[in-house]
Scaffold this motif. Structure first.
Motif, PDB file in Angstrom:
ATOM      1  N   GLU A  40     -35.825 150.717  53.844  1.00  0.00           N
ATOM      2  CA  GLU A  40     -35.939 151.259  52.111  1.00  0.00           C
ATOM      3  C   GLU A  40     -35.036 152.279  51.881  1.00  0.00           C
ATOM      4  OE1 GLU A  40     -40.126 151.751  51.440  1.00  0.00           O
ATOM      5  OE2 GLU A  40     -40.480 149.360  51.391  1.00  0.00           O
ATOM      6  N   ASP A  41     -34.952 152.664  50.736  1.00  0.00           N
ATOM      7  CA  ASP A  41     -34.074 153.642  50.229  1.00  0.00           C
ATOM      8  C   ASP A  41     -34.617 154.939  50.812  1.00  0.00           C
ATOM      9  OD1 ASP A  41     -32.470 151.887  48.639  1.00  0.00           O
ATOM     10  OD2 ASP A  41     -33.627 152.035  46.795  1.00  0.00           O
ATOM     11  N   THR A  42     -35.672 155.264  51.145  1.00  0.00           N
ATOM     12  CA  THR A  42     -36.196 156.330  51.762  1.00  0.00           C
ATOM     13  C   THR A  42     -35.628 156.440  53.238  1.00  0.00           C
ATOM     14  OG1 THR A  42     -37.931 155.224  52.763  1.00  0.00           O
ATOM     15  CG2 THR A  42     -38.463 156.220  50.697  1.00  0.00           C
ATOM     16  N   GLU A  82     -44.745 150.656  59.204  1.00  0.00           N
ATOM     17  CA  GLU A  82     -43.426 151.354  59.268  1.00  0.00           C
ATOM     18  C   GLU A  82     -42.999 151.427  60.798  1.00  0.00           C
ATOM     19  OE1 GLU A  82     -41.473 155.903  58.204  1.00  0.00           O
ATOM     20  OE2 GLU A  82     -43.730 155.283  57.677  1.00  0.00           O
ATOM     21  N   MET A  83     -41.691 151.315  61.029  1.00  0.00           N
ATOM     22  CA  MET A  83     -41.110 151.471  62.611  1.00  0.00           C
ATOM     23  C   MET A  83     -40.831 152.710  62.739  1.00  0.00           C
ATOM     24  SD  MET A  83     -41.529 148.126  63.192  1.00  0.00           S
ATOM     25  CE  MET A  83     -40.553 148.150  64.901  1.00  0.00           C
ATOM     26  N   VAL A  84     -41.647 153.491  63.797  1.00  0.00           N
ATOM     27  CA  VAL A  84     -41.332 154.895  63.914  1.00  0.00           C
ATOM     28  C   VAL A  84     -41.102 155.336  65.319  1.00  0.00           C
ATOM     29  CG1 VAL A  84     -42.538 155.681  61.787  1.00  0.00           C
ATOM     30  CG2 VAL A  84     -43.909 155.373  63.965  1.00  0.00           C
ATOM     31  N   GLU A  85     -40.910 156.553  65.652  1.00  0.00           N
ATOM     32  CA  GLU A  85     -40.994 157.056  66.957  1.00  0.00           C
ATOM     33  C   GLU A  85     -39.932 156.247  67.909  1.00  0.00           C
ATOM     34  OE1 GLU A  85     -42.725 159.604  68.292  1.00  0.00           O
ATOM     35  OE2 GLU A  85     -43.550 160.132  66.347  1.00  0.00           O
ATOM     36  N   GLY A  86     -38.887 155.851  67.339  1.00  0.00           N
ATOM     37  CA  GLY A  86     -37.730 155.411  68.175  1.00  0.00           C
ATOM     38  C   GLY A  86     -37.479 154.089  67.890  1.00  0.00           C
ATOM     39  N   ALA A  87     -38.609 153.250  67.191  1.00  0.00           N
ATOM     40  CA  ALA A  87     -38.246 151.514  66.689  1.00  0.00           C
ATOM     41  C   ALA A  87     -37.247 151.672  65.686  1.00  0.00           C
ATOM     42  CB  ALA A  87     -39.498 150.957  66.521  1.00  0.00           C
ATOM     43  N   ASP A  88     -37.544 152.600  64.898  1.00  0.00           N
ATOM     44  CA  ASP A  88     -36.504 153.029  63.593  1.00  0.00           C
ATOM     45  C   ASP A  88     -34.846 153.176  64.283  1.00  0.00           C
ATOM     46  OD1 ASP A  88     -37.318 155.439  64.688  1.00  0.00           O
ATOM     47  OD2 ASP A  88     -37.259 156.692  62.617  1.00  0.00           O
ATOM     48  N   ILE A  89     -34.661 153.867  65.270  1.00  0.00           N
ATOM     49  CA  ILE A  89     -33.526 154.423  65.859  1.00  0.00           C
ATOM     50  C   ILE A  89     -32.911 153.020  66.629  1.00  0.00           C
ATOM     51  CG2 ILE A  89     -32.226 155.601  67.752  1.00  0.00           C
ATOM     52  CD1 ILE A  89     -34.213 157.677  67.419  1.00  0.00           C
ATOM     53  N   MET A  90     -33.688 152.276  67.141  1.00  0.00           N
ATOM     54  CA  MET A  90     -33.301 151.082  67.772  1.00  0.00           C
ATOM     55  C   MET A  90     -32.840 149.973  66.654  1.00  0.00           C
ATOM     56  SD  MET A  90     -34.414 147.371  68.314  1.00  0.00           S
ATOM     57  CE  MET A  90     -35.995 147.284  68.005  1.00  0.00           C
ATOM     58  N   LEU A  91     -33.390 149.802  65.553  1.00  0.00           N
ATOM     59  CA  LEU A  91     -33.139 148.880  64.335  1.00  0.00           C
ATOM     60  C   LEU A  91     -31.820 149.419  63.839  1.00  0.00           C
ATOM     61  CD1 LEU A  91     -36.827 148.321  62.731  1.00  0.00           C
ATOM     62  CD2 LEU A  91     -35.263 146.591  63.725  1.00  0.00           C
ATOM     63  N   ASP A  92     -31.670 150.761  63.362  1.00  0.00           N
ATOM     64  CA  ASP A  92     -30.396 151.310  63.172  1.00  0.00           C
ATOM     65  C   ASP A  92     -29.071 150.676  64.061  1.00  0.00           C
ATOM     66  OD1 ASP A  92     -31.137 152.678  60.531  1.00  0.00           O
ATOM     67  OD2 ASP A  92     -31.306 154.676  61.927  1.00  0.00           O
ATOM     68  N   TYR A  93     -29.560 151.065  65.326  1.00  0.00           N
ATOM     69  CA  TYR A  93     -28.587 150.650  66.128  1.00  0.00           C
ATOM     70  C   TYR A  93     -28.261 149.079  66.084  1.00  0.00           C
ATOM     71  CZ  TYR A  93     -25.744 150.315  70.342  1.00  0.00           C
ATOM     72  OH  TYR A  93     -24.560 150.087  71.296  1.00  0.00           O
ATOM     73  N   GLY A 100     -28.992 146.976  63.795  1.00  0.00           N
ATOM     74  CA  GLY A 100     -28.588 146.707  62.348  1.00  0.00           C
ATOM     75  C   GLY A 100     -27.243 146.807  62.157  1.00  0.00           C
ATOM     76  N   GLU A 101     -26.603 147.835  62.916  1.00  0.00           N
ATOM     77  CA  GLU A 101     -25.361 148.082  62.588  1.00  0.00           C
ATOM     78  C   GLU A 101     -24.997 148.394  61.165  1.00  0.00           C
ATOM     79  OE1 GLU A 101     -22.622 145.493  65.368  1.00  0.00           O
ATOM     80  OE2 GLU A 101     -24.042 144.080  64.633  1.00  0.00           O
ATOM     81  N   GLY A 102     -25.812 149.300  60.502  1.00  0.00           N
ATOM     82  CA  GLY A 102     -25.482 149.676  59.280  1.00  0.00           C
ATOM     83  C   GLY A 102     -26.158 148.977  58.396  1.00  0.00           C
ATOM     84  N   SER A 103     -26.712 147.692  58.522  1.00  0.00           N
ATOM     85  CA  SER A 103     -27.318 146.985  57.495  1.00  0.00           C
ATOM     86  C   SER A 103     -28.843 147.523  57.127  1.00  0.00           C
ATOM     87  CB  SER A 103     -27.486 145.522  58.077  1.00  0.00           C
ATOM     88  OG  SER A 103     -28.308 144.992  57.186  1.00  0.00           O
ATOM     89  N   ASN A 104     -29.052 147.301  55.905  1.00  0.00           N
ATOM     90  CA  ASN A 104     -30.572 147.569  55.480  1.00  0.00           C
ATOM     91  C   ASN A 104     -31.745 146.624  55.821  1.00  0.00           C
ATOM     92  OD1 ASN A 104     -30.035 150.209  54.923  1.00  0.00           O
ATOM     93  ND2 ASN A 104     -29.598 149.647  52.684  1.00  0.00           N
TER      94      ASN A 104
END
Length: 117
Positions: A12-14, A32-43, A45-49
């Protein structure tokens, strides 16, 4: 035959990632994906939302594995998973996956295989 399902994750925009589970009866915060799961999704996802991942308990062609390294069933629920490598790079990324994982798989699997759709 491996049973695999595709799940959508939305940033999300947040800046917060959530799994899209239309049948979820609990509160949105649980997704919500937290505690490292968010970092994995950023990786991954390669910049995608938005990222779609195929998830399964058995290996399938092109899949990467998450390994359960600590089970928190006795207190906070969920568990710590390890993503050793992805796309040929060593990551050793740890992440907490909450009990929503049990909603998706019916249990907290020792191994979760995934592949970006």
């Amino acid at each position: 035959m491996t049973t695999a399902n595709t799940y959508k994750f939305i940033k999300e925009d947040t800046g917060r990632w959530y799994i899209d589970l239309p049948d979820w009866q609990g509160v949105k915060a649980d997704l919500e994906m937290v505690e490292g799961a968010d970092i994995m999704l950023d990786y991954v996802g390669e910049g995608s939302n938005e990222v779609e991942l195929i998830l399964a308990e058995e290996p399938f062609e092109g899949s990467t594995v998450l390994q359960l390294i600590e089970d928190y069933k006795d207190h906070v629920g969920g568990g710590i998973y390890l993503l050793s490598d992805y796309g040929g790079k060593t990551l050793n990324q740890q992440m907490w996956l909450c009990d929503v994982t049990k909603f998706v798989f019916g249990k907290l699997p020792a191994l979760i295989y995934f592949k970006k759709q």
